[in-house]
Design a protein around this motif. Structure first.
Motif, PDB file in Angstrom:
ATOM      1  N   HIS A   1       0.881  -1.121  -0.159  1.00 16.21           N
ATOM      2  CA  HIS A   1      -0.148   0.025   0.157  1.00 16.21           C
ATOM      3  C   HIS A   1       0.945   1.209  -0.053  1.00 16.21           C
ATOM      4  CE1 HIS A   1      -3.387   2.424   2.186  1.00 16.21           C
ATOM      5  NE2 HIS A   1      -3.106   2.940   1.105  1.00 16.21           N
ATOM      6  N   LEU A   2       0.933   2.113  -0.841  1.00 13.66           N
ATOM      7  CA  LEU A   2       1.664   3.320  -1.051  1.00 13.66           C
ATOM      8  C   LEU A   2       0.560   4.429  -1.247  1.00 13.66           C
ATOM      9  CD1 LEU A   2       4.292   4.718  -1.479  1.00 13.66           C
ATOM     10  CD2 LEU A   2       3.980   4.329  -4.068  1.00 13.66           C
ATOM     11  N   LEU A   3       0.867   5.420  -0.180  1.00 13.07           N
ATOM     12  CA  LEU A   3       0.062   6.518  -0.191  1.00 13.07           C
ATOM     13  C   LEU A   3       0.947   7.552  -0.317  1.00 13.07           C
ATOM     14  CD1 LEU A   3      -2.648   8.263   0.511  1.00 13.07           C
ATOM     15  CD2 LEU A   3      -2.097   8.150   2.731  1.00 13.07           C
TER      16      LEU A   3
ATOM     17  N   GLN B   1      -1.584  -1.164  -4.133  1.00  9.33           N
ATOM     18  CA  GLN B   1      -2.631  -0.027  -4.027  1.00  9.33           C
ATOM     19  C   GLN B   1      -1.994   1.012  -3.972  1.00  9.33           C
ATOM     20  OE1 GLN B   1      -5.188  -0.028  -0.594  1.00  9.33           O
ATOM     21  NE2 GLN B   1      -6.559   1.258  -1.537  1.00  9.33           N
ATOM     22  N   VAL B   2      -2.093   1.762  -4.887  1.00 11.15           N
ATOM     23  CA  VAL B   2      -1.501   3.231  -4.933  1.00 11.15           C
ATOM     24  C   VAL B   2      -2.924   4.282  -4.577  1.00 11.15           C
ATOM     25  CG1 VAL B   2      -0.468   5.077  -6.393  1.00 11.15           C
ATOM     26  CG2 VAL B   2       0.330   2.857  -6.444  1.00 11.15           C
ATOM     27  N   GLN B   3      -2.490   5.180  -3.799  1.00 11.34           N
ATOM     28  CA  GLN B   3      -3.468   6.348  -3.517  1.00 11.34           C
ATOM     29  C   GLN B   3      -3.018   7.570  -3.265  1.00 11.34           C
ATOM     30  OE1 GLN B   3      -5.342   4.656   0.380  1.00 11.34           O
ATOM     31  NE2 GLN B   3      -7.103   4.540  -0.847  1.00 11.34           N
ATOM     32  N   LEU B   4      -3.646   8.530  -3.386  1.00 12.67           N
ATOM     33  CA  LEU B   4      -3.070  10.066  -3.534  1.00 12.67           C
ATOM     34  C   LEU B   4      -4.176  10.722  -2.557  1.00 12.67           C
ATOM     35  CD1 LEU B   4      -1.548  12.636  -4.683  1.00 12.67           C
ATOM     36  CD2 LEU B   4      -3.570  12.625  -6.560  1.00 12.67           C
ATOM     37  N   ALA B   5      -3.624  11.665  -1.666  1.00 13.91           N
ATOM     38  CA  ALA B   5      -4.458  12.534  -0.888  1.00 13.91           C
ATOM     39  C   ALA B   5      -3.825  13.945  -1.030  1.00 13.91           C
ATOM     40  CB  ALA B   5      -4.470  12.090   0.577  1.00 13.91           C
ATOM     41  N   CYS B   6      -4.911  14.909  -1.060  1.00 11.39           N
ATOM     42  CA  CYS B   6      -4.729  16.173  -1.325  1.00 11.39           C
ATOM     43  C   CYS B   6      -5.401  17.219  -0.189  1.00 11.39           C
ATOM     44  CB  CYS B   6      -4.962  16.670  -2.912  1.00 11.39           C
ATOM     45  SG  CYS B   6      -4.245  15.914  -4.099  1.00 11.39           S
TER      46      CYS B   6
ATOM     47  N   GLU C   1      -9.640   7.703   6.714  1.00  5.12           N
ATOM     48  CA  GLU C   1     -10.944   7.055   6.121  1.00  5.12           C
ATOM     49  C   GLU C   1     -10.499   6.678   4.782  1.00  5.12           C
ATOM     50  OE1 GLU C   1     -13.918   9.921   6.258  1.00  5.12           O
ATOM     51  OE2 GLU C   1     -14.196   9.964   8.645  1.00  5.12           O
ATOM     52  N   HIS C   2      -9.615   7.562   3.926  1.00  3.19           N
ATOM     53  CA  HIS C   2      -9.129   7.190   2.699  1.00  3.19           C
ATOM     54  C   HIS C   2      -8.328   6.069   2.691  1.00  3.19           C
ATOM     55  CE1 HIS C   2      -7.915   8.075  -1.464  1.00  3.19           C
ATOM     56  NE2 HIS C   2      -6.802   8.536  -1.209  1.00  3.19           N
ATOM     57  N   MET C   3      -7.573   5.924   3.498  1.00  2.00           N
ATOM     58  CA  MET C   3      -6.755   4.590   3.466  1.00  2.00           C
ATOM     59  C   MET C   3      -7.578   3.117   3.803  1.00  2.00           C
ATOM     60  SD  MET C   3      -3.520   6.132   5.783  1.00  2.00           S
ATOM     61  CE  MET C   3      -2.711   4.280   5.859  1.00  2.00           C
ATOM     62  N   ASN C   4      -8.772   3.477   4.182  1.00  2.00           N
ATOM     63  CA  ASN C   4      -9.735   2.340   4.670  1.00  2.00           C
ATOM     64  C   ASN C   4     -10.639   2.081   3.248  1.00  2.00           C
ATOM     65  OD1 ASN C   4      -9.752   1.212   7.233  1.00  2.00           O
ATOM     66  ND2 ASN C   4      -9.530   3.050   7.818  1.00  2.00           N
TER      67      ASN C   4
ATOM     68  N   ASP D   1     -10.995   1.771  -1.213  1.00  2.00           N
ATOM     69  CA  ASP D   1     -10.253   1.653  -2.544  1.00  2.00           C
ATOM     70  C   ASP D   1     -10.169   2.708  -3.534  1.00  2.00           C
ATOM     71  OD1 ASP D   1     -12.918   1.117  -3.125  1.00  2.00           O
ATOM     72  OD2 ASP D   1     -12.539  -0.962  -3.784  1.00  2.00           O
ATOM     73  N   VAL D   2     -10.528   3.765  -2.992  1.00  2.00           N
ATOM     74  CA  VAL D   2     -10.572   4.916  -3.774  1.00  2.00           C
ATOM     75  C   VAL D   2      -9.250   5.402  -4.080  1.00  2.00           C
ATOM     76  CG1 VAL D   2     -11.542   7.187  -4.511  1.00  2.00           C
ATOM     77  CG2 VAL D   2     -12.944   5.626  -3.478  1.00  2.00           C
ATOM     78  N   PHE D   3      -8.773   5.764  -5.463  1.00  2.00           N
ATOM     79  CA  PHE D   3      -7.711   6.351  -5.529  1.00  2.00           C
ATOM     80  C   PHE D   3      -7.027   7.511  -4.855  1.00  2.00           C
ATOM     81  CE2 PHE D   3      -5.200   9.173  -8.808  1.00  2.00           C
ATOM     82  CZ  PHE D   3      -3.682   8.831  -8.404  1.00  2.00           C
ATOM     83  N   GLN D   4      -8.032   8.848  -5.321  1.00  2.00           N
ATOM     84  CA  GLN D   4      -8.021  10.061  -4.940  1.00  2.00           C
ATOM     85  C   GLN D   4      -8.771  10.849  -4.087  1.00  2.00           C
ATOM     86  OE1 GLN D   4      -7.056  12.228  -8.474  1.00  2.00           O
ATOM     87  NE2 GLN D   4      -6.908  14.124  -7.333  1.00  2.00           N
TER      88      GLN D   4
END
Length: 250
Positions: A129-131, A172-177, A212-215, A217-220
């Protein structure tokens, strides 16, 4: 919902207000943490304060070899969170190439060196998992954000490229802004906390959004919610309208 008990996560940039709050959030749900920032002694203190297992790991994110060595020292990980820690936007009227490059190099090199240290192992194992965390200023240019906004846009683009290639894999790759994150001000008993501007969040609130984002499967994800949607919609605006509306920072 992820079962967090026993998961091992490496938080890079854990010395920021958001990094500390996220470390506390993850520690409370049972994750074991590895903590890295530009201030190793602060990470040792943070590790001692957290309710769960945590260790401080010294590494210079601007040094690719140091990050690879740190990744080996960290051992088996379930996930890695990268929070850029170089702040400070600069304007066109007080141009400072050295200061601008320092922010860009720290944030972007940090992201690239982090990915280079941990992603090959994730791809090889087909899990992980990479955020990557950027900021609202990544979406479009804003006045006074030269350097910081530039690096955030690059981190966002990096996350999008990784997701495009790995979205059907076990990685799993995720992005948070997030918007601007601050430490909550102490409030006397019985007093009401002061209202914050629309793009500003306390570190605890921002950490909850990240968790919440990490929980899912939404990317962004962008937050605060309304301001996040506003900047995303701004990408569709014609230039004449965007630059008329966004004369100042979000």
């Amino acid at each position: 919902m992820i079962e967090w008990q026993g998961k091992r996560y490496w938080i890079i940039g854990a010395g920021s207000a958001l990094g500390r709050a996220l470390a506390d959030q993850l520690s409370r749900v049972g994750a074991e943490l590895v903590l890295t920032s530009a201030e190793p002694e602060a990470m040792t203190r943070l590790a001692e304060m957290l309710p769960g297992r945590a260790t401080a790991l010294e590494a210079d994110v601007s040094d690719a070899e140091a990050m690879r060595a740190a990744s080996e020292t960290a051992g088996a990980l379930d996930g890695v969170i990268y929070l850029p820690d170089a702040l400070g936007g600069h304007g066109a009227r007080n141009w400072d190439t050295t200061a601008i490059k320092k922010v860009i190099d720290r944030n972007l090199d940090g992201a690239l060196n982090t990915v280079g240290a941990v992603l090959p192992g994730m791809v090889s194992a087909d899990k992980g998992h990479l955020l990557l965390v950027a900021g609202l200023s990544a979406y479009r240019g804003l006045p006074g954000e030269i350097g910081y906004g530039t690096s955030m846009a690059a981190v966002m683009h990096l996350a999008e490229e990784l997701y495009a290639e790995l979205r059907n894999s076990g990685v799993q790759v995720q992005l948070a802004c997030p918007g601007h994150v601050i430490e909550p001000e102490p409030v006397a008993e019985g007093d009401t906390p002061a209202a914050l501007p629309p793009s500003v969040m306390t570190s605890e609130a921002a950490a909850r959004e990240l968790f919440e984002h990490m929980n899912d499967d939404v990317f962004q994800k962008s937050f605060p919610t309304m301001r996040g949607w506003l900047v995303r919609v701004s990408q569709l605006m014609p230039n004449w309208l965007y630059y008329r509306l966004f004369r100042s920072q979000l």
